[in-house]
Structures are given as C-alpha cells and as structure tokens.
Motif scaffolding. Sequence first.
Motif, PDB file in Angstrom:
ATOM      1  N   SER A  43       0.862  -1.455  -0.001  1.00 14.88           N
ATOM      2  CA  SER A  43       0.257  -0.189  -0.082  1.00 14.88           C
ATOM      3  C   SER A  43       0.590   1.182  -0.150  1.00 14.88           C
ATOM      4  O   SER A  43       1.964   1.192   0.548  1.00 14.88           O
ATOM      5  N   ASP A  44       0.561   2.588  -0.538  1.00 16.00           N
ATOM      6  CA  ASP A  44       0.819   3.261  -0.853  1.00 16.00           C
ATOM      7  C   ASP A  44       1.210   4.638   1.037  1.00 16.00           C
ATOM      8  O   ASP A  44      -0.465   4.496   1.122  1.00 16.00           O
ATOM      9  N   LEU A  45       2.271   4.147   1.157  1.00 15.78           N
ATOM     10  CA  LEU A  45       2.615   4.916   2.889  1.00 15.78           C
ATOM     11  C   LEU A  45       2.030   6.684   2.695  1.00 15.78           C
ATOM     12  O   LEU A  45       0.913   6.361   4.016  1.00 15.78           O
ATOM     13  N   GLN A  46       1.203   6.822   1.591  1.00 15.99           N
ATOM     14  CA  GLN A  46       1.686   8.237   2.191  1.00 15.99           C
ATOM     15  C   GLN A  46      -0.232   8.396   2.476  1.00 15.99           C
ATOM     16  O   GLN A  46      -0.621   9.254   3.148  1.00 15.99           O
ATOM     17  N   GLU A  47      -0.633   7.437   1.253  1.00 15.92           N
ATOM     18  CA  GLU A  47      -2.062   6.997   1.099  1.00 15.92           C
ATOM     19  C   GLU A  47      -2.315   7.461   2.830  1.00 15.92           C
ATOM     20  O   GLU A  47      -3.312   7.245   3.107  1.00 15.92           O
ATOM     21  N   LEU A  48      -1.803   5.911   2.997  1.00 13.10           N
ATOM     22  CA  LEU A  48      -2.546   5.714   4.377  1.00 13.10           C
ATOM     23  C   LEU A  48      -2.718   6.179   5.572  1.00 13.10           C
ATOM     24  O   LEU A  48      -3.747   5.989   6.611  1.00 13.10           O
ATOM     25  N   GLN A  49      -1.499   6.920   5.562  1.00 15.77           N
ATOM     26  CA  GLN A  49      -0.976   8.279   6.090  1.00 15.77           C
ATOM     27  C   GLN A  49      -2.266   9.543   6.631  1.00 15.77           C
ATOM     28  O   GLN A  49      -2.667   9.618   7.206  1.00 15.77           O
ATOM     29  N   ARG A  50      -2.542   8.856   5.325  1.00 14.77           N
ATOM     30  CA  ARG A  50      -3.371  10.789   5.495  1.00 14.77           C
ATOM     31  C   ARG A  50      -4.858   9.979   5.241  1.00 14.77           C
ATOM     32  O   ARG A  50      -5.436  10.445   5.943  1.00 14.77           O
ATOM     33  N   VAL A  51      -5.870   8.306   4.913  1.00 17.73           N
ATOM     34  CA  VAL A  51      -6.505   8.049   5.406  1.00 17.73           C
ATOM     35  C   VAL A  51      -6.265   8.015   7.162  1.00 17.73           C
ATOM     36  O   VAL A  51      -7.321   8.172   7.622  1.00 17.73           O
ATOM     37  N   ARG A  52      -5.621   7.970   7.745  1.00 22.08           N
ATOM     38  CA  ARG A  52      -5.594   7.558   9.528  1.00 22.08           C
ATOM     39  C   ARG A  52      -6.166   8.873   9.984  1.00 22.08           C
ATOM     40  O   ARG A  52      -5.907   9.058  10.716  1.00 22.08           O
ATOM     41  N   GLU A  53      -5.081   9.945   9.426  1.00 18.71           N
ATOM     42  CA  GLU A  53      -5.190  11.593   9.947  1.00 18.71           C
ATOM     43  C   GLU A  53      -6.676  12.017   9.866  1.00 18.71           C
ATOM     44  O   GLU A  53      -7.372  12.565  10.859  1.00 18.71           O
ATOM     45  N   ALA A  54      -7.017  11.370   8.400  1.00 16.67           N
ATOM     46  CA  ALA A  54      -8.280  11.989   8.180  1.00 16.67           C
ATOM     47  C   ALA A  54      -9.819  11.267   9.092  1.00 16.67           C
ATOM     48  O   ALA A  54     -10.064  11.751   9.693  1.00 16.67           O
ATOM     49  N   THR A  55      -8.986   9.486  10.244  1.00 13.55           N
ATOM     50  CA  THR A  55     -10.358   8.791   9.933  1.00 13.55           C
ATOM     51  C   THR A  55     -10.099   9.085  11.955  1.00 13.55           C
ATOM     52  O   THR A  55     -10.546   9.483  12.555  1.00 13.55           O
ATOM     53  N   GLY A  56      -8.931   9.482  12.586  1.00 11.56           N
ATOM     54  CA  GLY A  56      -8.375   9.756  13.655  1.00 11.56           C
ATOM     55  C   GLY A  56      -8.319   8.288  14.387  1.00 11.56           C
ATOM     56  O   GLY A  56      -7.732   7.769  15.635  1.00 11.56           O
ATOM     57  N   VAL A  57      -8.339   7.255  12.840  1.00 11.70           N
ATOM     58  CA  VAL A  57      -8.061   5.744  13.799  1.00 11.70           C
ATOM     59  C   VAL A  57      -6.603   5.328  13.977  1.00 11.70           C
ATOM     60  O   VAL A  57      -5.728   5.687  13.501  1.00 11.70           O
TER      61      VAL A  57
END
Length: 271
Positions: A43-57
């Motif tokens: 998986s694209d690490l930057q995309e995972l970072q973005r989703v983690r930050e967006a969801t707060g998960v």
Amino acid sequence: MAPLKFCANISWLFTELPDFSQRIYAAASAGFQAVEAAWLYDSDLQELQRVREATGVEVVLINTPPGDVKAGDLGLGAVPGRETEFKQGLDLALKYAKALECKRIHLMAGRVPVGSDRAAVAKEMEAIFVHNLKYAADILSKAGITGLIEPINTRITDPRYFLDSPHQAAAILEKVGKPNIKLQMDVFHWQIMDGNLTQNINKYFPLIGHVQIAQVPDRNEPDSAGEINYSYLFNTLDKLNYQGHIGCEYKPLRATNEGLGWLKNYWTQSK
C-alpha cells in the motif's frame, strides 16, 4: 474500570473492500477507533498516513514482512541463514510504523525449513531468534516501539511454524531479557495448542503486550459456535486490568458489518 479496547484487523475484516485505505474508513464507520494489519507494504504509505489522519483511527500493530511467500516463507526471525533479510524487513516495518505512529510490531518467527526435522533444528532456530530479537529490541527501543512474538498453532494453521506455544515463547522472552519485547496472545492459537486458557492467561499476563481473538475451531466471530466462552474471557482480561487493544483477527461468516453484533453488544453493556 474502563471497557476493553478492540481494534479491527483489516487483513481479515472488511475484505469486501479491495484496499487497506478503504478498510480503515470502513472500520471507523463501524465504530472502531483502532486497526491492526499484517502486511501493509503493498500500500502507498502516504495514502495510509492521509487516511489515518482523516479518520483519527489509531494503527496499533503491524507485522514484519513475511519474506518470499511464494517460496513458503512466513517470517524470518528464527530462520537460519536469513538474518540479513530479517534486518532489512525490520527496517521496512519500522519505516511504516513510524509513519503511521504505530507502537507495536509483530516480529514473525518463521517456519522450520522444508526437509528439516523440527527437533534437530530447534536449538539453532531458537538461538537465531533470540539473537534477532535482541537486535530488534535495541532498534525499536530508540523509536519507543514494542516488539511482539506470537505463537501460531501447528495443529491446524501452520504445521511448520517455529513458535507454536505460549510456554516456548515465554522461555524465549526470558532469554531475550528485553522489556520492550513482549508476548502476543492470539487466543485462537493458544486454545488449539494448549487449552487451559484461564491458567495460561494468568501465568503469562505480565508478558502480554497484545491480544487477538477468534472462535475455535473455525476462526469466525467470537460469538459464533465454538469452544471459547468469550464473555468469560473478556471478563478475565477486565479483572486483570488489561490496558492494551484486542485485535479482531477472524474470518467473518458474512459481510463484516453483519457479524459485529457481539461487539456492539459489548459496547452497549460497557456504557
């Protein structure tokens, strides 16, 4: 006491969705505040970072890379001759963990080599594993990360996996002697290999750094038909004041959300 904390293992749950980013969103929508995963490395690490930050998960656990899966690898920590690859995999896991603010890495032991007798190579593999775990402990401590070792049952799931019982894991942890290397208790594997869950949980509780759950023998939802009384087990962990997360690492019988009634009931009763 605060209620137990559950995290969705997105390698097993929400697999109706093709990628991990979508599964993180789905986990958040289902009420999970944390996720774990086996291998995120495609998986694209930057995309995972973005989703983690967006969801707060929160991302609470990832595994070290398995090695060459097509060649039969499932981790490299105890495998003779693969020490350099283990260190390279640890570096990659650390990169992802730091980026995702993940504080636990499962350091996979790996399998007994094909053609080798388990008893004949046991001492060599243990020595390699202890050496690699000590190395990992020093690397991870600088980042404030805990390394975990997980026994995987050799009766049903993986006959050649090197680390297969809580007793073996505890003996290895004693030889490693590092406070940031701990025991990952997957209840599914413990029940299959040894049973005696209440006594083993109490005995090894000081070593436990993470918990995972699934029903036995079919590895479905905790409230599906099977051997384990999860209401009792959750109460046991609660009485022990377990503070970590409990990873939901099971195969949903239907769509993931359809099988989350057990968790919603727990959340309701804990309010």
